[in-house]
Scaffold this motif. Sequence first.
Motif, PDB file in Angstrom:
ATOM      1  N   LEU A   1       0.823  -1.221   0.000  1.00 53.58           N
ATOM      2  CA  LEU A   1       0.000   0.000   0.000  1.00 53.58           C
ATOM      3  C   LEU A   1       0.856   1.268   0.000  1.00 53.58           C
ATOM      4  N   ARG A   2       2.062   1.168  -0.556  1.00 55.79           N
ATOM      5  CA  ARG A   2       2.927   2.332  -0.645  1.00 55.79           C
ATOM      6  C   ARG A   2       2.218   3.467  -1.361  1.00 55.79           C
ATOM      7  N   GLY A   3       2.260   4.651  -0.793  1.00 56.91           N
ATOM      8  CA  GLY A   3       1.630   5.786  -1.439  1.00 56.91           C
ATOM      9  C   GLY A   3       0.137   5.922  -1.164  1.00 56.91           C
ATOM     10  N   ARG A   4      -0.431   4.967  -0.439  1.00 60.03           N
ATOM     11  CA  ARG A   4      -1.833   5.082  -0.069  1.00 60.03           C
ATOM     12  C   ARG A   4      -1.929   5.740   1.302  1.00 60.03           C
ATOM     13  N   THR A   5      -2.994   6.514   1.489  1.00 64.26           N
ATOM     14  CA  THR A   5      -3.181   7.192   2.769  1.00 64.26           C
ATOM     15  C   THR A   5      -4.417   6.648   3.465  1.00 64.26           C
ATOM     16  N   VAL A   6      -4.250   6.269   4.708  1.00 67.47           N
ATOM     17  CA  VAL A   6      -5.370   5.757   5.490  1.00 67.47           C
ATOM     18  C   VAL A   6      -5.552   6.655   6.716  1.00 67.47           C
ATOM     19  N   VAL A   7      -6.775   7.123   6.915  1.00 69.08           N
ATOM     20  CA  VAL A   7      -7.074   7.945   8.085  1.00 69.08           C
ATOM     21  C   VAL A   7      -7.844   7.098   9.087  1.00 69.08           C
ATOM     22  N   ASN A   8      -7.368   7.072  10.310  1.00 76.95           N
ATOM     23  CA  ASN A   8      -8.098   6.386  11.381  1.00 76.95           C
ATOM     24  C   ASN A   8      -8.838   7.446  12.184  1.00 76.95           C
ATOM     25  N   LEU A   9     -10.146   7.386  12.117  1.00 77.13           N
ATOM     26  CA  LEU A   9     -10.964   8.443  12.706  1.00 77.13           C
ATOM     27  C   LEU A   9     -11.765   7.830  13.845  1.00 77.13           C
ATOM     28  N   PHE A  10     -11.338   8.092  15.062  1.00 77.38           N
ATOM     29  CA  PHE A  10     -11.964   7.429  16.200  1.00 77.38           C
ATOM     30  C   PHE A  10     -12.719   8.422  17.066  1.00 77.38           C
TER      31      PHE A  10
ATOM     32  N   MET B   1      -8.502   5.586   2.242  1.00 76.81           N
ATOM     33  CA  MET B   1      -9.413   4.820   3.090  1.00 76.81           C
ATOM     34  C   MET B   1      -9.610   5.550   4.411  1.00 76.81           C
ATOM     35  N   ILE B   2     -10.789   5.401   4.959  1.00 77.57           N
ATOM     36  CA  ILE B   2     -11.063   5.959   6.286  1.00 77.57           C
ATOM     37  C   ILE B   2     -11.549   4.821   7.178  1.00 77.57           C
ATOM     38  N   VAL B   3     -10.819   4.596   8.268  1.00 75.13           N
ATOM     39  CA  VAL B   3     -11.238   3.611   9.252  1.00 75.13           C
ATOM     40  C   VAL B   3     -11.941   4.393  10.340  1.00 75.13           C
ATOM     41  N   MET B   4     -13.192   4.084  10.623  1.00 83.62           N
ATOM     42  CA  MET B   4     -13.864   4.907  11.614  1.00 83.62           C
ATOM     43  C   MET B   4     -14.606   4.151  12.692  1.00 83.62           C
ATOM     44  N   ARG B   5     -14.574   4.753  13.876  1.00 80.04           N
ATOM     45  CA  ARG B   5     -15.382   4.260  14.986  1.00 80.04           C
ATOM     46  C   ARG B   5     -16.245   5.419  15.460  1.00 80.04           C
TER      47      ARG B   5
ATOM     48  N   GLU C   1     -22.140   4.032   7.447  1.00 79.14           N
ATOM     49  CA  GLU C   1     -23.052   3.883   6.305  1.00 79.14           C
ATOM     50  C   GLU C   1     -23.342   5.262   5.685  1.00 79.14           C
ATOM     51  N   LEU C   2     -23.608   6.229   6.564  1.00 79.29           N
ATOM     52  CA  LEU C   2     -23.875   7.594   6.119  1.00 79.29           C
ATOM     53  C   LEU C   2     -22.678   8.137   5.342  1.00 79.29           C
ATOM     54  N   LEU C   3     -21.482   7.924   5.874  1.00 75.92           N
ATOM     55  CA  LEU C   3     -20.288   8.451   5.214  1.00 75.92           C
ATOM     56  C   LEU C   3     -20.021   7.737   3.896  1.00 75.92           C
ATOM     57  N   ALA C   4     -20.298   6.436   3.861  1.00 76.38           N
ATOM     58  CA  ALA C   4     -20.055   5.681   2.630  1.00 76.38           C
ATOM     59  C   ALA C   4     -20.868   6.268   1.483  1.00 76.38           C
ATOM     60  N   ARG C   5     -22.003   6.867   1.810  1.00 76.57           N
ATOM     61  CA  ARG C   5     -22.843   7.432   0.754  1.00 76.57           C
ATOM     62  C   ARG C   5     -22.257   8.707   0.180  1.00 76.57           C
TER      63      ARG C   5
ATOM     64  N   ARG D   1     -15.679   9.423  -1.263  1.00 81.21           N
ATOM     65  CA  ARG D   1     -14.967   8.707  -2.307  1.00 81.21           C
ATOM     66  C   ARG D   1     -13.988   7.702  -1.720  1.00 81.21           C
ATOM     67  N   SER D   2     -13.566   7.929  -0.497  1.00 77.90           N
ATOM     68  CA  SER D   2     -12.656   6.978   0.154  1.00 77.90           C
ATOM     69  C   SER D   2     -13.431   5.718   0.528  1.00 77.90           C
ATOM     70  N   ALA D   3     -12.695   4.622   0.639  1.00 79.26           N
ATOM     71  CA  ALA D   3     -13.308   3.397   1.157  1.00 79.26           C
ATOM     72  C   ALA D   3     -13.482   3.559   2.665  1.00 79.26           C
ATOM     73  N   ILE D   4     -14.656   3.181   3.172  1.00 75.19           N
ATOM     74  CA  ILE D   4     -14.922   3.301   4.607  1.00 75.19           C
ATOM     75  C   ILE D   4     -14.833   1.911   5.243  1.00 75.19           C
ATOM     76  N   ILE D   5     -14.060   1.819   6.319  1.00 78.19           N
ATOM     77  CA  ILE D   5     -14.008   0.581   7.083  1.00 78.19           C
ATOM     78  C   ILE D   5     -14.590   0.862   8.458  1.00 78.19           C
ATOM     79  N   ASN D   6     -15.611   0.145   8.804  1.00 80.20           N
ATOM     80  CA  ASN D   6     -16.273   0.325  10.096  1.00 80.20           C
ATOM     81  C   ASN D   6     -15.447  -0.354  11.189  1.00 80.20           C
ATOM     82  N   ALA D   7     -14.979   0.446  12.134  1.00 83.64           N
ATOM     83  CA  ALA D   7     -14.223  -0.117  13.264  1.00 83.64           C
ATOM     84  C   ALA D   7     -15.097  -0.126  14.516  1.00 83.64           C
ATOM     85  N   GLY D   8     -16.402  -0.209  14.302  1.00 82.69           N
ATOM     86  CA  GLY D   8     -17.336  -0.224  15.424  1.00 82.69           C
ATOM     87  C   GLY D   8     -18.256   0.977  15.375  1.00 82.69           C
ATOM     88  N   ASP D   9     -19.567   0.752  15.208  1.00 82.37           N
ATOM     89  CA  ASP D   9     -20.508   1.876  15.232  1.00 82.37           C
ATOM     90  C   ASP D   9     -21.638   1.579  16.211  1.00 82.37           C
TER      91      ASP D   9
END
Lengths: 343, 178
Positions: free
Chosen positions: A69-78, A130-134, A142-146, A149-157
Amino acid sequence: MSTRAADRPESAERAPERTPNQDPAAPRLKSRHLLGIAGLDAEEITLILDTAEAMKEIGGRAIKKVPTLRGRTVVNLFFEPSTRTRTSFEIAEKRLSADTLSIATATSSVTKGETLVDTVRNLEAMSPDMIVMRHASSGAPELLARICRSAIINAGDGMHEHPTQALLDAFTIRAHKGRLAGLKVAIVGDLLHSRVFRSNVILLKTMGADVWACGPATLIPPGLERLGARSTTSVDEAVEGADVVMLLRIQHERMQGHYIPSLREYFALFGMTPERVRRAREDVIVMHPGPMNRGVEIDSAVADGPFSVILEQVSNGVAVRMAVLYLLSGWDGRNDEALVEGR
Amino acid sequence: MPQVMDADRMSRALTRIAHEILERNRGLDELALVGIRTRGVPLARRIARALKEINGDDVPTGALDITLYRDDLMRHPVGPQPLVRRTEIPFSIDDRKIMLVDDVLYTGRTIRAALDALIDFGRPRVIQLIALVDRGHRELPIKADYVGKNLPTSLKQSVQVRLQEIDGTDEIVIEGEP
């Protein structure tokens, strides 16, 4: 086929070729987000678990890193406190060479009154992949996925889902039992407030396991039968002959009323003691997603005992999250037609 | 679909490669074979068997999956990612002589990825490359040390290596117009 796609020439003379990943028969994830276990079929779950097997080996190397994933940016939003899940995602991202940043809401402009959608729109303007969010609200990813443009990964909602936890639990079970189908899995604890429970039941039922849900009547969610789980208030019945015993934390922070008389009484009736574990199969594994309340849902003798795989769950979490990040990284939201059209 | 190698000739090619390995390395001390998934893996095991028959020594073998090191992985992100399989190298590669095994040597990009992957595991004394078929058209400065068969091809053709362990038969066929 022996001509690996990576080994095809870049020359202009070749006929237009499909990119490496386009074997139409190959298993694939159908969504570019991971919002929950609901919506994944058995083939997709198996793909994630199989990929995690390969990822696990990377964690055992001297240099625990691949350039994928070189050059990819992932934001962890908790938006909720988390040590285990956030650390696990961060390690997974770093092992895949992604650039990562973690935002904890205590230090962000959320405390200045910004809405979730505005926060994420601003982050998106900086083009993360990608955004990893809790989040404390069920359905926030689900709301953000709509709108993202980033892929959303649910880390607990909220009380909804925690898909990567269920996947790492399944990975751990499969590592010990070789399968998921046909196993008796007893899940004991605060079922009502638990997103881990929901995700686990959906996953285990999809894979053909026999799920027994056990807790005080006040903490058994209505409509459990629709998920296909059997429920009981007798811990002995749930644990009898079980292949897997999974304990869930009593979530004081989500309890607005009086669901249980006292923690001491809860332990007396539902706490997992060595005597209760003895009712399960001899090769039972005892799991807990953490954080544990020793002496409430689990006796220390069980938590640290021979059947416990609790720390293994934590190490497997990194491999499973690497698999999810990798499998979702093939999509680019900028080319997502559904998104461009506004769905 | 012309067959360019049958089971008998494949087995002789692998035995010849085993002899060449012994000759060039003066014995099997510190030697190990690492096959590139998918078809390099059974080939590595077969060469190890041939070495044992000739010399009596066991040579450790491993399997390398290069998917996560590919240079085209993130260049066209428009769909599902290719499957990743397990890398299994159950020995230390530090100071060993590593024989890297692949079925078809073509652009050299797979080997570039494999070298990166291997070096993440340690620092071998030497890495040598074994290819069952060299079909030409290199795009990187990479050359095989041991070749089963040199096979001139056009870019439009494809070379299929089939192995008993995976495909139920041993053969190499060349497909498409020259």
